[in-house]
Scaffold this active site. Structure first.
Site, mmCIF file in Angstrom:
data_model
loop_
_atom_site.group_PDB
_atom_site.id
_atom_site.type_symbol
_atom_site.label_atom_id
_atom_site.label_comp_id
_atom_site.label_asym_id
_atom_site.label_seq_id
_atom_site.Cartn_x
_atom_site.Cartn_y
_atom_site.Cartn_z
ATOM 1 N N SER A 19 0.842 -1.195 0.000
ATOM 2 C CA SER A 19 0.000 0.000 0.000
ATOM 3 C C SER A 19 0.877 1.244 0.000
ATOM 4 C CB SER A 19 -0.896 0.028 1.253
ATOM 5 O OG SER A 19 -1.841 -1.010 1.240
ATOM 6 N N LYS A 70 -5.212 6.357 1.221
ATOM 7 C CA LYS A 70 -4.960 6.198 2.648
ATOM 8 C C LYS A 70 -4.227 7.404 3.222
ATOM 9 C CE LYS A 70 -4.310 1.204 1.902
ATOM 10 N NZ LYS A 70 -5.176 0.529 2.852
ATOM 11 N N CYS A 104 -4.478 -0.389 8.871
ATOM 12 C CA CYS A 104 -3.855 -0.867 7.642
ATOM 13 C C CYS A 104 -2.559 -1.565 8.031
ATOM 14 C CB CYS A 104 -3.565 0.274 6.674
ATOM 15 S SG CYS A 104 -2.639 -0.262 5.212
ATOM 16 N N MET A 319 -4.123 -7.526 2.093
ATOM 17 C CA MET A 319 -4.026 -6.544 3.152
ATOM 18 C C MET A 319 -3.235 -7.144 4.311
ATOM 19 S SD MET A 319 -7.096 -6.962 1.532
ATOM 20 C CE MET A 319 -8.429 -7.436 2.627
#
Length: 399
Positions: A19, A70, A104, A319
Site C-alpha cells: 500500500s 490512505k 492498515c 491486506m
C-alpha cells in the site's frame, strides 16, 4: 469570489508493504484538523482527491484504489512503553467518507521508519548499524505493533534485496509483530476472537444462500467463506471479480450480513458507513496458478489459496491486517482457513494471493476454553516516495 492561497502542510508520501499513503505529524495539521471530526475528514478527503465520481483521484494524492487512498497521522505516544500513536484513515473513493474503523497492516510497516526519520525516537537510542524496534500504539483498534526497522550508518535503511510479491522493486526487510492481535468480540461470543462463539457458522445471505463461514476478529474483522461455495476456484485475479458487478454485489451482501452477525453493525444498512471493516475473503486448497505478474505459483509453494476484498474490490495482493487474520485462523484447527490448508495445528502458513505468496506466523492456544493468539509475525518493506508538503485549497477546511 475572493481567491485564497492554498494551505501548505508538511507531509511524507510513503509505501508500506503493498500500500501507499500520505503521512502527517499530528502537530503539522491545521489546528482544527488536529482533533477528530468533520474538519479533519474534509481535509484528508481533499488531500486524497475524494470524493471523485470519475474514480481517478486526478486532483489529489490518491490512486483511486483501496491500496492507495490512505492517510496516516502520527503523534508522540500517549501510552506507556510506546514510541508513537498511529491513526489510520481509509478514504472512500467515490463518497464523502473517511473510515476510521480499522488498521492498515501494510502501512503499519512504514510507521516505524517514519517515526525514526521524523524525530519521534531519540537518536541516542538508535544503533549505528543494526535493528531498532519501534513500539507503535495503533489508535484505531487499541493494539500494539512492534516494527523492527533496519538501521545503517545511524539512519533508516530503505534499500535492500528483500522481495515482496505485489511490489515491483526489492527493499530492506522490516519485520512486523502484531501483539495480541485478536479484538474483543462484540457479538454473541463476548470477549472471544470468534464473536459468534463458533469456529464455523451457517451464514444466511439473501440472494446467495446459506454459506459456511469463519468470522474472526484478529488483525481486522474478517469473514471467510469457501471459494467453491460461491462458484470460484480461489485462483482468481482482479479482473475476474472487479469486472463483474454481480460478483461485487454478492460479496458486499456477504460482508454486510457477516458484519451484522459479528455484532459490528446494528442493521445491515450500517455496512455502508463501515466500508473498511469487516473484510470478506474466500479460501481454497492449494493449486497451481499464474500470479498477476506472470509468475507461476505451484501448489507445492503454498498451503492454501486466499483472495480478499477491500473497499468493495478484490485486492491486488493481500491486506496486512487480513494476513494476520489468515495466519491466526490457519493456526486454529476447525476453521475454514485451517481446513483449506490441510487441517491440524500449525505456527505458520504460506498462502497464495493474486500477486504471489506471503508467509505469516501465528501461535494460537486455548485458555479457559477460549482461543487466544499472542502474536502474529510477517515481513514487509517500506520506502519514502516523496517528502515535503501537500497543497490543499483553504476551503477544504470548510465543513
Amino acid at each position: 469570489m475572493t481567491a485564497q492561497p492554498q494551505l501548505r502542510i508538511p507531509a511524507t508520501y510513503m509505501r508500506g508493504g503493498t500500500s501507499k499513503g500520505v503521512f502527517f505529524r499530528l502537530d503539522d495539521l491545521p489546528p482544527a484538523a488536529q482533533v477528530p471530526g468533520p474538519v479533519r475528514d474534509a481535509l484528508l478527503m481533499r488531500v486524497i482527491g475524494s470524493p471523485d465520481p470519475y474514480a481517478k483521484h486526478t486532483d489529489g494524492m490518491g490512486g483511486a484504489t483501496s491500496s492507495t487512498s490512505k492517510c496516516v497521522i502520527i503523534a508522540k505516544s500517549s501510552r506507556p512503553d510506546h514510541d508513537v500513536d498511529y491513526l489510520y484513515g481509509q478514504v472512500s473513493i467515490d463518497t464523502a467518507f473517511v473510515d476510521w474503523s480499522g488498521n492498515c497492516g501494510n502501512l503499519s510497516t512504514a510507521v516505524g521508519p517514519f517515526a525514526i526519520a521524523n524525530g519521534f525516537i531519540d537518536p541516542a537510542w538508535l544503533p549505528r548499524d543494526g535493528v531498532f524496534a519501534v513500539r507503535v500504539w495503533q489508535a484505531n483498534i487499541g493494539k500494539t505493533i512492534v516494527v523492527h526497522v533496519p538501521i545503517a550508518n545511524g539512519e533508516v535503511q530503505e534499500t535492500g534485496d528483500f522481495e515482496l510479491d505485489g511490489v515491483t522493486f526489492p527493499a530492506a526487510e522490516i519485520v512486523l509483530e502484531f501483539i495480541d492481535p485478536a479484538d474483543e468480540g462484540e457479538g454473541e461470543g463476548g470477549g472471544s476472537m470468534f464473536p459468534t462463539g463458533n469456529l464455523v457458522d451457517d451464514l444466511d445471505v439473501p440472494g446467495v444462500g446459506t454459506l459456511k463461514a469463519t468470522m474472526i476478529n484478529a488483525g481486522i474483522p474478517t469473514v471467510f467463506v469457501r471459494a467453491a461455495d460461491i462458484g470460484y476456484t480461489g485462483a482468481e485475479l482482479q479482473d475476474a471479480i472487479n469486472g463483474d458487478p454481480k460478483a461485487l454485489a454478492m460479496f458486499e451482501t456477504i460482508r454486510a450480513h457477516g458484519a451484522l452477525r459479528m455484532g459490528l453493525i446494528a442493521d445491515v444498512s450500517g455496512a455502508a458507513k463501515r466500508q473498511h471493516t469487516p473484510k470478506v475473503a474466500f479460501v481454497a486448497p492449494a493449486t497451481d496458478y499464474t500470479a498477476s505478474s506472470g509468475k507461476r505459483i505451484t501448489a507445492g509453494d503454498i498451503d492454501l489459496l486466499v483472495r480478499a476484498l477491500s473497499m468493495g474490490k478484490l485486492h491486488h495482493a493481500m491486506m496486512g491486517t487480513a494476513a494476520v487474520a489468515i495466519g491466526t485462523a490457519a493456526a486454529i484447527p476447525g476453521t475454514l482457513v485451517s481446513d483449506a490448508a490441510g487441517g491440524g495445528a500449525r505456527t505458520a502458513v504460506r498462502f497464495g494471493h493474486p500477486s504471489g505468496t506471503l508467509r505469516v506466523g501465528a501461535e494460537a492456544a486455548q485458555v479457559d476454553g477460549q482461543w487466544v493468539v499472542r502474536k502474529a509475525v510477517m515481513s514487509r518493506s517500506a520506502r519514502v516516495l516523496m517528502d515535503g508538503a501537500v497543497r490543499v485549497p483553504a476551503d477544504a477546511l470548510d465543513s
